[in-house]
Design an enzyme around this catalytic site. Structure first.
Site, short mmCIF file in Angstrom:
data_model
loop_
_atom_site.label_atom_id
_atom_site.label_comp_id
_atom_site.label_asym_id
_atom_site.label_seq_id
_atom_site.Cartn_x
_atom_site.Cartn_y
_atom_site.Cartn_z
N ASP A 33 0.82 -1.22 0.00
CA ASP A 33 0.00 0.00 0.00
C ASP A 33 0.85 1.26 0.00
OD1 ASP A 33 -2.31 -1.60 0.35
OD2 ASP A 33 -1.76 -1.81 2.47
N HIS A 34 2.12 1.11 -0.03
CA HIS A 34 3.01 2.29 0.06
C HIS A 34 3.95 2.26 -1.13
CE1 HIS A 34 6.24 4.97 1.47
NE2 HIS A 34 5.36 5.48 2.28
N PHE A 35 3.51 2.72 -2.27
CA PHE A 35 2.18 3.24 -2.56
C PHE A 35 1.53 2.27 -3.56
CE2 PHE A 35 4.99 6.72 -1.50
CZ PHE A 35 4.29 7.37 -0.52
#
Lengths: 172, 126
Positions: A33-35
């Site tokens: 999720d990053h990113f």
């Protein structure tokens, strides 16, 4: 689970310098999720890796008897992103150490390219209770062994680092 | 031996780097805690920078004699007594403690140390 942001040490000269590596892998969940679509090793965790490298150098200086905490980062610069597949090489230099704390300079490289550089201040805390172990049994010694500190660690005269007796199971 | 101006410039540089303040905020009269926002860990940072910059050794407790401020012989009801003030002056000849003497509450002590006090201290060491 422990908060590990280095994989292992590749060099440590007591009271002087340390080098550790961190291999960034897409299997690390935090990168998903990053990113989204642009997996990037968070700079905050790179700082943590540099602090762990330097922190172990500080802690080893006093035979791992002090409680060493990251107290302040007076300066940090990031030059580029670290992405899955990169191996980050963290180098730490102990600039000063005294009773109440220590100061180190650190860098992070991807190959020959500098990725980040920082100054880090450490404090020795809870000195009156520092003799009480934070880890059960031989856990802390096992952690140091898994990070290969005693495989690569040397004293300034080139002799190998001795494993601190107080960390062995019978003395804990 | 560095001149007073050279000492001040180096002390200013150390404070700017350690505290993230602007050059013009670091005046001789500025207090480290009150005006420049120094916190306890910053004192360790400042000590390391001064030691490196001036190639001096600053023993623990010399710049900031915590032992006096935590000694019950010298501190009564949170205030430094007359004996404590004598001891502080003896240990800190570089500091102007006249303002602190007006209200010698321990908590006020840290806020009374100025940039000039720090310069005076460094001058006594180089």
């Amino acid at each position: 689970m422990r908060w590990f942001w280095i994989d292992r040490f590749t060099e440590l000269v007591s009271g002087e310098t340390a080098t550790a590596i961190k291999t960034v892998s897409l299997s690390e969940e935090h990168l998903h999720d990053h990113f989204l679509g642009i997996p990037t090793m968070p700079n905050s965790l790179i700082l943590e890796g540099m602090a762990q490298t330097a922190g172990m150098l500080v802690s080893q200086y006093n035979a791992f008897k002090e409680r060493v905490i990251l107290a302040k980062v007076p300066r940090i610069v990031f030059h580029c992103r670290a992405v899955p597949g990169d191996t980050l090489t963290y180098r730490a230099k102990l600039e000063a150490i005294e009773e109440s704390g220590a100061r180190a300079t650190t860098t992070s490289h991807i190959g020959d390219q500098i990725q980040s550089e920082a100054e880090i201040l450490f404090a020795h805390i809870d000195r009156e209770t520092a003799h009480r172990p934070l880890f059960a049994g031989a856990d802390f010694g096992d952690l140091l062994r898994s990070l290969k500190i005693f495989d690569v660690g040397r004293n300034p005269d080139g002799s190998p680092l001795a494993y601190p007796e107080h960390l062995s199971p019978q003395s804990s | 031996m560095p001149s007073k101006e050279e000492v001040f410039e180096k002390v200013r540089e150390a404070l700017v780097d350690a505290l993230g303040v602007d050059d013009d905020e670091v005046t001789p009269e500025a207090t480290l805690v009150g005006d420049l926002g120094a916190e306890s860990i910053d004192f360790l940072d400042i000590v390391f920078r001064l030691e490196k910059s001036f190639d001096i050794k600053i023993p623990r407790g010399e710049l900031f004699p915590e032992d006096i401020l935590t000694n019950s012989d010298y501190v009564v009801d949170g205030k430094v007594n007359a004996e404590g003030l004598v001891e502080l002056k003896k240990r800190m000849p570089f500091a102007d403690l006249s303002k602190f003497e007006e209200n010698p509450a321990v908590q006020e002590f840290a806020t009374s140390l100025t940039v000039q006090d720090m310069c005076n201290y460094v001058e006594s060491k180089v």
